[in-house]
Write a protein that holds these residues in place. Structure first.
Motif, PDB file in Angstrom:
ATOM      1  N   SER A   1      14.917  -1.281  -1.522  1.00 20.93           N
ATOM      2  CA  SER A   1      13.754  -1.868  -2.182  1.00 20.93           C
ATOM      3  C   SER A   1      12.870  -2.493  -1.101  1.00 20.93           C
ATOM      4  O   SER A   1      13.346  -3.286  -0.280  1.00 20.93           O
ATOM      5  CB  SER A   1      14.201  -2.934  -3.188  1.00 20.93           C
ATOM      6  OG  SER A   1      13.079  -3.511  -3.826  1.00 20.93           O
ATOM      7  N   TYR A   2      11.596  -2.113  -1.091  1.00 17.56           N
ATOM      8  CA  TYR A   2      10.728  -2.617  -0.021  1.00 17.56           C
ATOM      9  C   TYR A   2       9.301  -2.778  -0.515  1.00 17.56           C
ATOM     10  O   TYR A   2       8.893  -2.193  -1.522  1.00 17.56           O
ATOM     11  CB  TYR A   2      10.759  -1.690   1.196  1.00 17.56           C
ATOM     12  CG  TYR A   2      10.336  -0.258   0.924  1.00 17.56           C
ATOM     13  CD1 TYR A   2       9.017   0.146   1.121  1.00 17.56           C
ATOM     14  CD2 TYR A   2      11.263   0.695   0.488  1.00 17.56           C
ATOM     15  CE1 TYR A   2       8.638   1.457   0.891  1.00 17.56           C
ATOM     16  CE2 TYR A   2      10.891   1.998   0.254  1.00 17.56           C
ATOM     17  CZ  TYR A   2       9.571   2.385   0.459  1.00 17.56           C
ATOM     18  OH  TYR A   2       9.191   3.687   0.221  1.00 17.56           O
ATOM     19  N   GLU A   3       8.544  -3.598   0.223  1.00 18.93           N
ATOM     20  CA  GLU A   3       7.125  -3.814  -0.031  1.00 18.93           C
ATOM     21  C   GLU A   3       6.346  -3.417   1.214  1.00 18.93           C
ATOM     22  O   GLU A   3       6.790  -3.647   2.345  1.00 18.93           O
ATOM     23  CB  GLU A   3       6.845  -5.290  -0.335  1.00 18.93           C
ATOM     24  CG  GLU A   3       7.541  -5.830  -1.560  1.00 18.93           C
ATOM     25  CD  GLU A   3       7.324  -7.326  -1.707  1.00 18.93           C
ATOM     26  OE1 GLU A   3       6.604  -7.899  -0.844  1.00 18.93           O
ATOM     27  OE2 GLU A   3       7.873  -7.913  -2.648  1.00 18.93           O
ATOM     28  N   LEU A   4       5.177  -2.840   1.004  1.00 16.48           N
ATOM     29  CA  LEU A   4       4.274  -2.482   2.094  1.00 16.48           C
ATOM     30  C   LEU A   4       2.959  -3.220   1.900  1.00 16.48           C
ATOM     31  O   LEU A   4       2.411  -3.234   0.797  1.00 16.48           O
ATOM     32  CB  LEU A   4       4.004  -0.977   2.114  1.00 16.48           C
ATOM     33  CG  LEU A   4       5.227  -0.051   2.222  1.00 16.48           C
ATOM     34  CD1 LEU A   4       4.780   1.407   2.152  1.00 16.48           C
ATOM     35  CD2 LEU A   4       5.982  -0.313   3.509  1.00 16.48           C
ATOM     36  N   GLU A   5       2.479  -3.825   2.966  1.00 16.00           N
ATOM     37  CA  GLU A   5       1.153  -4.437   2.929  1.00 16.00           C
ATOM     38  C   GLU A   5       0.345  -3.894   4.104  1.00 16.00           C
ATOM     39  O   GLU A   5       0.760  -4.004   5.266  1.00 16.00           O
ATOM     40  CB  GLU A   5       1.231  -5.956   3.024  1.00 16.00           C
ATOM     41  CG  GLU A   5      -0.160  -6.607   2.981  1.00 16.00           C
ATOM     42  CD  GLU A   5      -0.108  -8.115   3.091  1.00 16.00           C
ATOM     43  OE1 GLU A   5      -0.183  -8.779   2.042  1.00 16.00           O
ATOM     44  OE2 GLU A   5       0.023  -8.614   4.229  1.00 16.00           O
ATOM     45  N   LEU A   6      -0.787  -3.295   3.804  1.00 13.84           N
ATOM     46  CA  LEU A   6      -1.671  -2.741   4.826  1.00 13.84           C
ATOM     47  C   LEU A   6      -2.950  -3.565   4.847  1.00 13.84           C
ATOM     48  O   LEU A   6      -3.634  -3.678   3.825  1.00 13.84           O
ATOM     49  CB  LEU A   6      -1.992  -1.273   4.527  1.00 13.84           C
ATOM     50  CG  LEU A   6      -2.853  -0.559   5.569  1.00 13.84           C
ATOM     51  CD1 LEU A   6      -2.092  -0.395   6.881  1.00 13.84           C
ATOM     52  CD2 LEU A   6      -3.300   0.811   5.053  1.00 13.84           C
ATOM     53  N   THR A   7      -3.258  -4.137   5.992  1.00 15.58           N
ATOM     54  CA  THR A   7      -4.458  -4.955   6.145  1.00 15.58           C
ATOM     55  C   THR A   7      -5.427  -4.253   7.082  1.00 15.58           C
ATOM     56  O   THR A   7      -5.036  -3.810   8.170  1.00 15.58           O
ATOM     57  CB  THR A   7      -4.113  -6.336   6.732  1.00 15.58           C
ATOM     58  OG1 THR A   7      -3.138  -6.962   5.897  1.00 15.58           O
ATOM     59  CG2 THR A   7      -5.341  -7.214   6.813  1.00 15.58           C
ATOM     60  N   VAL A   8      -6.680  -4.146   6.660  1.00 17.45           N
ATOM     61  CA  VAL A   8      -7.737  -3.566   7.495  1.00 17.45           C
ATOM     62  C   VAL A   8      -8.675  -4.694   7.905  1.00 17.45           C
ATOM     63  O   VAL A   8      -9.234  -5.388   7.049  1.00 17.45           O
ATOM     64  CB  VAL A   8      -8.522  -2.478   6.737  1.00 17.45           C
ATOM     65  CG1 VAL A   8      -9.546  -1.831   7.671  1.00 17.45           C
ATOM     66  CG2 VAL A   8      -7.577  -1.437   6.163  1.00 17.45           C
ATOM     67  N   THR A   9      -8.844  -4.880   9.205  1.00 14.43           N
ATOM     68  CA  THR A   9      -9.676  -5.961   9.731  1.00 14.43           C
ATOM     69  C   THR A   9     -10.798  -5.388  10.582  1.00 14.43           C
ATOM     70  O   THR A   9     -10.564  -4.490  11.402  1.00 14.43           O
ATOM     71  CB  THR A   9      -8.840  -6.926  10.597  1.00 14.43           C
ATOM     72  OG1 THR A   9      -7.740  -7.397   9.832  1.00 14.43           O
ATOM     73  CG2 THR A   9      -9.682  -8.100  11.065  1.00 14.43           C
TER      74      THR A   9
ATOM     75  N   PHE B   1      -4.066  -3.693   1.074  1.00 14.85           N
ATOM     76  CA  PHE B   1      -3.486  -2.724   0.149  1.00 14.85           C
ATOM     77  C   PHE B   1      -1.995  -3.028   0.055  1.00 14.85           C
ATOM     78  O   PHE B   1      -1.360  -3.355   1.067  1.00 14.85           O
ATOM     79  CB  PHE B   1      -3.684  -1.288   0.663  1.00 14.85           C
ATOM     80  CG  PHE B   1      -5.123  -0.901   0.858  1.00 14.85           C
ATOM     81  CD1 PHE B   1      -5.815  -0.240  -0.138  1.00 14.85           C
ATOM     82  CD2 PHE B   1      -5.787  -1.214   2.041  1.00 14.85           C
ATOM     83  CE1 PHE B   1      -7.139   0.120   0.046  1.00 14.85           C
ATOM     84  CE2 PHE B   1      -7.104  -0.857   2.228  1.00 14.85           C
ATOM     85  CZ  PHE B   1      -7.789  -0.186   1.226  1.00 14.85           C
ATOM     86  N   ARG B   2      -1.426  -2.902  -1.154  1.00 15.03           N
ATOM     87  CA  ARG B   2      -0.004  -3.181  -1.328  1.00 15.03           C
ATOM     88  C   ARG B   2       0.671  -2.020  -2.053  1.00 15.03           C
ATOM     89  O   ARG B   2       0.054  -1.313  -2.845  1.00 15.03           O
ATOM     90  CB  ARG B   2       0.201  -4.474  -2.123  1.00 15.03           C
ATOM     91  CG  ARG B   2      -0.123  -5.734  -1.327  1.00 15.03           C
ATOM     92  CD  ARG B   2       0.192  -6.994  -2.127  1.00 15.03           C
ATOM     93  NE  ARG B   2       0.050  -8.184  -1.307  1.00 15.03           N
ATOM     94  CZ  ARG B   2      -1.099  -8.804  -1.084  1.00 15.03           C
ATOM     95  NH1 ARG B   2      -2.215  -8.328  -1.624  1.00 15.03           N
ATOM     96  NH2 ARG B   2      -1.148  -9.887  -0.333  1.00 15.03           N
ATOM     97  N   LYS B   3       1.954  -1.871  -1.733  1.00 12.39           N
ATOM     98  CA  LYS B   3       2.730  -0.802  -2.353  1.00 12.39           C
ATOM     99  C   LYS B   3       4.182  -1.255  -2.414  1.00 12.39           C
ATOM    100  O   LYS B   3       4.689  -1.868  -1.470  1.00 12.39           O
ATOM    101  CB  LYS B   3       2.607   0.480  -1.519  1.00 12.39           C
ATOM    102  CG  LYS B   3       3.289   1.703  -2.103  1.00 12.39           C
ATOM    103  CD  LYS B   3       2.984   2.918  -1.228  1.00 12.39           C
ATOM    104  CE  LYS B   3       3.594   4.181  -1.788  1.00 12.39           C
ATOM    105  NZ  LYS B   3       3.284   5.366  -0.937  1.00 12.39           N
ATOM    106  N   GLU B   4       4.851  -0.974  -3.535  1.00 10.89           N
ATOM    107  CA  GLU B   4       6.259  -1.318  -3.687  1.00 10.89           C
ATOM    108  C   GLU B   4       7.036  -0.058  -4.032  1.00 10.89           C
ATOM    109  O   GLU B   4       6.500   0.866  -4.655  1.00 10.89           O
ATOM    110  CB  GLU B   4       6.447  -2.368  -4.787  1.00 10.89           C
ATOM    111  CG  GLU B   4       5.741  -3.687  -4.499  1.00 10.89           C
ATOM    112  CD  GLU B   4       5.951  -4.701  -5.612  1.00 10.89           C
ATOM    113  OE1 GLU B   4       6.722  -4.395  -6.554  1.00 10.89           O
ATOM    114  OE2 GLU B   4       5.348  -5.785  -5.538  1.00 10.89           O
TER     115      GLU B   4
END
Length: 751
Positions: free
Chosen positions: A647-655, A691-694
């Motif tokens: 079980s994991y979470e992904l967070e992608l940040t664009v700066t 952006f988030r993804k689980e």
């Protein structure tokens, strides 16, 4: 009592003392014979002291040499050779500056005394003429050289060649001043070195406003006549050959240059200068392999000290790198040089190292044009030679006569000013020299300027065999490899249309390849290919993506290069990326690099490996405005739960890192983006999009993942992606980052 003695006009005094031929009064015979015996004994002792003095001078002990020559003269005041060698020693140690004439005046007196006892000795005349040139007594020097020339015509060929060479040097000094001579505008009294130091555009604008009066043609023709006459008399004469070749090189007369250089090599096969000259010409003609061979022969012919100096790269390193290099042992320096040139090589595709050849060519030219053998100076040891080795031929250069009116620049008084400009925005270097002297030194603070500029740009190299080289986009992505190794994917964009833009044929060969070195510049991978590609017609490709996947053993870092080359036009493209090593330890949460792509599409409902995706890589990592940004990555060693699920979470940040547009509209644009994207924290001026993804999937030691995102209204500029992976079961996180750009490029990338 009066005695008349008639003397034989036999050998000159510097070889044997004159002996009595007829004695009119026999009553004095015994007394005179005794005197002659004593004189002969003194002469023999004087000759012995002379030989000892010459040996001392050869060993470098000038003080002992002068004492022994003085002793020989004391024993035999008429021994011309002793006066001559005394003058040579004093002339050789005479200061190169216009001041401090003492040694020169003593040298002149000794040489003139030698000529009094042997008035037609061409070597004595030659050395006196050279000394007068040092003292800037040019008319007398030319008169004495012409006397030497007349005498040398009756002497050996080597002496005749040397006299012609010295006359050629005298004419060359004048020609070089006139060949780039400029007259300042009427309202400018002199070139202000301080102003040039502060603003390089001052020099460029002054050159634009100045006029070139011309002249010097007679000096040029006489110079060439003397150098060629010297070579006819002695085809192996180093000075005459190198100075004639320097003129031909400056004038771009490559065919004649190569003919003279090859003749020089045949005449002087053991001379490193001959092979350096040949290598320089072959390099100019872009005969790379032949040039490399000539330079290598030159190196083998050099004595160890000269070779070490020639190959010493401290002069083209930054100040800090020079300190490191100079602190190494000789063996460590050789290894440093090997690594330096291996990493500086502009084209791994070719057998030769073009930039190392360029360095050797510049060293050869610097010695040819700026060397001053009479002062023991190699060309690369002079100020102009050093700058030439670092930066090559300037875009513009000029000389200005000494100022004729009062000036606050005291350094300019009585001096010729030479400027080298490498473009309107610099760098610019200013040199000063005494009229008629061949050595020029940095003006004012330009020695400091040269060191300061060196700290920013230690050296700049170009090469004739690479007339044009394009940047080749390369993206390197690190993945976990088998058994603790590292897998890397390399994606490149070959600019086929640009490489073959001048091709007269519809299709032709393109060479390309992948090259990988470790941190010690040891080659780990070389994969080269040659393919026929279409330059014209419907099948022509503007660009082509080439990709590789390689397994590497662990190393601190890698240098990854991709290159392409058109062997007909010599156009090339190259991209280099330094890749730090990384490890994906067993049992430790890890994530690969982000593989940026134009598109990523799963090929199966439940992809489990890299090949389950169709990926169109984006080697340039540049996107058009409003184009989706796709990426592929892999997650390693997620901790399974009791049911063997991860079980994991992904967070992608664009700066936004940098916006290319400037002006007051940027604040408004950022405000609009902030409204669209949201700010990361109250009061922050950093605009980010998250952006988030689980996921809850059956656990495996590698899980492939991808994102495809839209960036509405994103302006042209530089952006940073930050991916954070959180393992819910283990409570651990891992991060990876990648930069990309938004904005049009010169070429349309394939889709």
């Amino acid at each position: 009592m009066e005695v008349t003695v008639m003397l034989d006009t036999g050998p000159p005094p510097h070889r044997a003392r004159a002996m009595p031929r007829t004695l009119l009064l026999t009553g004095l015979f015994l007394a005179l014979a005794g005197s002659i015996t004593e004189t002969a004994g003194q002469s023999a002792t004087a000759e012995a002291e002379l030989r000892r003095g010459i040996d001392a001078y050869v060993q470098g002990d000038t003080a002992a040499a002068l004492r022994l020559f003085d002793r020989a003269i004391e024993l035999d005041p008429h021994l011309a050779e002793a006066h001559f060698h005394r003058g040579l020693v004093l002339a050789s140690r005479a200061d190169a500056r216009a001041t401090n004439y003492r040694d020169r005046l003593e040298a002149q007196a000794s040489l003139e005394t030698a000529l009094r006892y042997d008035p037609n000795n061409p070597m004595y005349l030659l050395e006196l003429g050279k000394l007068m040139l040092k003292q800037q007594i040019r008319l007398d020097a030319e008169r004495i050289f012409n006397r030497a020339l007349d005498a040398a015509a009756r002497a050996d060929a080597a002496t005749l060649a040397e006299v012609h060479y010295q006359l050629g040097l005298m004419r060359e000094t004048q020609w070089l001043r006139f060949s780039i001579r400029h007259n300042l505008p009427f309202n400018v009294s002199h070139l202000d070195a301080n102003a040039a130091f502060r603003d390089s555009r001052y020099v460029w604008d002054l050159l634009e406003a100045s006029m070139k009066p011309g002249g010097g043609e007679e000096d040029r023709e006489r110079m060439l006549e003397h150098f060629r006459a010297a070579i006819r008399a002695n085809p192996a004469h180093i000075g005459a050959n190198t100075h004639l070749l320097a003129y031909l090189y400056d004038e771009g007369m490559t065919d004649e240059y190569l003919a003279v250089a090859r003749q020089f090599v045949r005449a002087a096969p053991s001379s490193p200068e001959a092979y350096l000259a040949l290598g320089l010409g072959l390099h100019r003609a872009a005969k790379v392999d032949e040039a490399a061979g000539a330079f290598e022969v030159a190196l083998t012919l050099m004595d160890p000290a000269l070779r070490e100096d020639f190959e010493n790269i401290a002069r083209i390193l930054s100040v800090e790198a020079e300190k490191t290099y100079s602190s190494l042992t000789p063996a460590q320096r050789r290894e440093y040089e090997r690594r330096f040139w291996a990493q500086a090589d502009p084209l791994f595709l070719t057998a030769a190292n073009e930039f190392r050849l360029e360095y050797m060519a510049r060293m050869a030219y610097a010695d040819m044009r700026f060397g001053i053998p009479e002062y023991g100076l190699r060309g690369w040891e002079t100020d102009r030679g050093l700058i030439y080795v670092r930066y090559g031929e300037p875009v513009r250069k000029a000389t200005f006569a000494p100022p004729t009116t009062r000036t606050t620049d005291m350094d300019a008084l009585g001096k010729v000013t030479t400027v080298w400009a490498y473009g309107r925005d610099g760098p610019v270097f200013v040199f000063r020299q005494n009229p008629g002297y061949r050595r020029a030194v940095f003006a004012g603070d330009f020695e400091f300027y040269a060191e300061d500029y060196r700290s920013r740009r230690p050296a700049v190299f170009t090469t004739p065999s690479i007339p044009e080289q394009f940047d080749l986009p390369v993206q390197v992505v690190r993945f976990r490899g088998p058994n603790g190794a590292l897998d890397i994917e390399v994606h490149s964009l070959l600019p086929l249309a640009r490489l073959g833009s001048d091709a007269a044929v519809a299709e032709g060969e393109i060479e390309f390849g992948l090259f990988i070195q470790d941190e010690k510049a040891k080659e780990l991978q070389r994969d080269t290919r040659t393919e026929v590609v279409a330059f014209r017609g419907d099948s022509a490709e503007a660009n082509r993506i080439e990709s590789w996947r390689i397994t590497l053993s662990p190393a601190p870092q890698y240098l990854v290069g991709v290159e392409a080359r058109d062997p007909l036009t010599w156009r090339s493209a190259a991209g280099r990326v330094v890749v730090p090593a990384t490890t994906f330890s067993a049992g430790t949460l890890g994530v690969s690099d982000l593989l940026l792509a134009h598109d990523v599409e799963p090929l199966t409902a439940e992809p489990v490996q890299r090949h389950d995706f169709r990926v169109v890589p984006n080697p340039a990592m540049r996107y058009r405005a409003d184009e989706p940004v796709s990426m592929y990555f892999e997650i390693y060693n997620l901790l399974p739960d009791a049911d063997q699920f991860a079980s994991y979470e992904l967070e992608l940040t664009v700066t936004i890192e940098e916006i290319e547009r400037k002006g007051p509209a940027i604040a408004k644009l950022l405000g609009e983006l902030a409204d669209k994207w949201g700010l990361t924290a109250e009061g922050s001026d950093v605009v980010q999009l998250r952006f988030r993804k689980e996921a809850h999937v059956r656990a495996r030691d590698m899980i492939p993942e991808f994102f495809k995102i839209q960036l509405p209204g994103a302006p042209e500029g530089r952006y940073r992606l930050k991916l954070t992976v959180r393992d819910r079961n283990a409570g651990r996180t891992v991060v990876t980052e990648r930069e990309f750009r938004i904005g049009n490029d010169d070429g349309e990338e394939p889709r």
